[in-house]
Design an enzyme around this catalytic site. Structure first.
Site, PDB file in Angstrom:
ATOM      1  N   LYS A 194       7.755 -31.860  69.190  1.00 16.78           N
ATOM      2  CA  LYS A 194       8.343 -30.867  70.088  1.00 16.78           C
ATOM      3  C   LYS A 194       7.770 -31.089  71.484  1.00 16.78           C
ATOM      4  O   LYS A 194       6.552 -30.999  71.686  1.00 16.78           O
ATOM      5  CB  LYS A 194       8.027 -29.464  69.583  1.00 16.78           C
ATOM      6  CG  LYS A 194       8.777 -28.355  70.296  1.00 16.78           C
ATOM      7  CD  LYS A 194       8.560 -27.037  69.565  1.00 16.78           C
ATOM      8  CE  LYS A 194       9.414 -25.943  70.142  1.00 16.78           C
ATOM      9  NZ  LYS A 194       9.240 -24.665  69.391  1.00 16.78           N
TER      10      LYS A 194
ATOM     11  N   ASP B 113      10.931 -13.759  66.178  1.00 16.71           N
ATOM     12  CA  ASP B 113      12.217 -14.443  66.335  1.00 16.71           C
ATOM     13  C   ASP B 113      12.700 -14.981  64.990  1.00 16.71           C
ATOM     14  O   ASP B 113      13.101 -16.133  64.875  1.00 16.71           O
ATOM     15  CB  ASP B 113      12.105 -15.575  67.358  1.00 16.71           C
ATOM     16  CG  ASP B 113      13.466 -16.005  67.907  1.00 16.71           C
ATOM     17  OD1 ASP B 113      14.424 -15.204  67.826  1.00 16.71           O
ATOM     18  OD2 ASP B 113      13.574 -17.130  68.411  1.00 16.71           O
TER      19      ASP B 113
ATOM     20  N   ILE C  62      16.418 -34.678  67.639  1.00 14.31           N
ATOM     21  CA  ILE C  62      16.958 -33.968  66.469  1.00 14.31           C
ATOM     22  C   ILE C  62      17.246 -32.504  66.750  1.00 14.31           C
ATOM     23  O   ILE C  62      17.776 -31.806  65.877  1.00 14.31           O
ATOM     24  CB  ILE C  62      15.998 -34.074  65.260  1.00 14.31           C
ATOM     25  CG1 ILE C  62      14.605 -33.553  65.613  1.00 14.31           C
ATOM     26  CG2 ILE C  62      15.930 -35.496  64.748  1.00 14.31           C
ATOM     27  CD1 ILE C  62      13.647 -33.544  64.426  1.00 14.31           C
TER      28      ILE C  62
END
Length: 508
Positions: free
Chosen positions: A46, A139, A23
């Site tokens: 992940k 980030d 994904i």
């Protein structure tokens, strides 16, 4: 390394997880939709890239991400369920958030101001919680902002997060880690950062959501980073100028001049709404999703709403709402504030059946319940006088509606959109009859409306709002001396002077 290569180059056989499909991917890892078999729930799995997994520093950083994020349990932060390694494969299992990214939403376009303020408020709340726990994200960018199905915003990817006490050894001194389009000046210089660096990045995201592009642009990432250091805080276009104080407070070049934390930013947003001029009204987004309840832009963690008083406890301003939300009873601002004069297209409801043509020069009665998409039909075969009368009737109806303080649309449909507003209809009449007294009187009434509201803003020392309102009036009559005077006064007030105001404009 993309997800397909990762799937074919590594035997991904993590006990307890069944991988369904890829994904997404990032610089450090690829992400898969998987099922955590023990609980039969979908997760975002992940998996670190094999090349990076061989590097002890990157592997350490990957594990640190999971440990950091696992400590940050908050409605606006992604929840981590599990982290570990198996047969040389490093993995992290987090909640699967199916609503897509903010990057996608910006690319698609169509975000309303109400929705944008919901989003930026949710991010600020998540950051405030992380900063209180001692971690800075480093980030913050649209690609790391995800949407739940109910529209609530979640900040993800603490992969390069750093402990603000300096304990995170994965950060190399002097390195600037992050994404150039969104990094703070101190981050670009490779200096130590704290939570105010994340707030700077939040300011760049707010700017991009409003304007459709990052604040500084160049084909060279190094040049973009340098622009964050050397260029002034970007200015929003006129339609969003009322939000400039928020951008200024987030994107100040010196960290000490920014909001101290996410809560301070949210408080400033409260005050900006509370101090708005008389004509400011909420514009709710139409981008609601099933199950989102009554939240302004379909993205809140709660459905409770509280009205904001117009002036410190005086009569409540219709339509200004703030949902009460957040962990530990904190109020989460999820508001959709909108200046009365922002030239933003309005959602058009289902048209009413055609009305009979009105050729009587007497304006039609206005009952205060005209729809936002109000139109007065003009027959194709009408003679010139019928067209003039129709335009005048429409203009006067919208003028009465938009200047009626008792309805929730006070200030709307006066000069926007150009072809379906009071000003637009008066100008149509003047095209057909340049000396038409009713059209000229209607335009004069619009100018008087801006004089009055600009004066009230100046009287309350809301210099930016005063200047904006006066300039909107000048867009109608560029030679109006009273409005020119107010623009000068607003500019001096913004510079810290205490200018004397002219007499109040006569009541109309």
């Amino acid at each position: 390394m993309n997800a397909t290569v990762l799937l074919t180059s590594v035997d991904i056989n993590i006990p307890g997880y069944k991988i369904l499909r890829p994904i997404g991917e990032g610089g450090m890892a690829s992400v898969f939709l998987a099922v955590q078999e023990s609980l039969e729930r979908e997760v975002a799995l992940k998996v670190m890239s094999p090349a990076l997994a061989a590097n002890s520093e990157f592997a350490s950083r990957f594990l640190i991400e999971g440990k950091i994020t696992a400590k940050l349990q908050h409605p606006n932060l992604v929840t981590v369920y599990d982290i570990g390694s198996h047969a040389g494969v490093y993995y992290l299992a987090a909640e699967y958030i199916p609503g897509g990214t903010l990057k996608d939403r910006i690319t698609e376009g169509g975000l309303s101001v109400a929705h944008i303020l919901d989003i930026v408020s949710d991010i600020a709340n998540g950051l405030d919680f992380a900063h209180e726990k001692g971690f800075v994200h480093r980030d913050v960018k649209p690609g790391n902002v995800l949407f739940r199905n109910d529209g609530r915003v979640v900040l993800a990817d603490f992969g390069i997060a750093k402990a603000m006490d300096g304990s995170n050894s994965s950060t190399v001194a002097g390195a600037s880690i992050g994404t150039p389009d969104y990094m703070s000046p101190e981050q670009a210089r490779g200096e130590p950062v704290d939570g105010r660096s994340d707030l700077y990045s939040l300011g760049t995201v707010l700017y991009e959501m409003l304007e459709g592009h990052p604040p500084y642009q160049s084909g060279d990432p190094f040049t973009v980073a340098l622009m964050h250091v050397t260029h002034p805080v970007p200015k929003l276009s006129d339609r969003y100028a009322w939000l400039q104080p928020l951008v200024d407070g987030l994107m100040a070049k010196e960290a000490g001049q920014r909001y101290n934390n996410g809560k301070a930013f949210i408080d400033a947003l409260h005050k900006l709404v509370d101090a708005a001029p008389q004509g400011a009204v909420l514009q709710e987004t139409t981008q609601r999703k099933p199950g989102s309840g009554n939240r302004i832009a379909g993205g809140a963690a709660t459905q409770q709403r509280t009205r904001i008083s117009a002036r410190g406890g005086q009569t409540q301003r219709p339509g200004w709402v703030i949902p009460a939300a957040g962990a530990a009873g904190l109020l989460v601002i999820a508001l959709g504030a909108w200046w009365l004069l922002s030239p933003s297209p309005q959602p058009v409801p289902t048209p009413e059946p055609p009305r009979p043509v009105v050729t009587n020069p007497t304006p039609p009665p206005v009952d205060g319940r005209l729809p936002e998409g109000f139109e007065m039909p003009v027959p194709v075969d009408a003679d010139k006088q019928a067209q003039i009368d129709q335009a005048l009737n429409a203009g006067e109806a919208l003028l009465a509606y938009g200047t009626d303080k008792s309805n929730n649309d006070y200030g709307r449909k006066l000069d926007w959109p150009p072809d379906d507003s009071a000003l637009g209809y008066f100008r149509q009449a003047l095209v057909l009859d340049p000396e038409n007294a009713r059209a000229r009187a209607g335009i004069a009434a619009l100018v008087a409306f801006y004089r009055r509201n600009a004066y009230e803003a100046c009287e309350r020392t809301l210099w930016s709002a005063c200047g904006q309102l006066a300039r909107k009036g000048l867009d109608i009559d560029a030679a109006d001396e009273y409005l020119l005077q107010l623009v000068d006064i607003a500019g001096r007030g913004d510079r810290g002077e205490a200018p004397a105001l002219p007499p109040a404009p006569p009541a109309t």
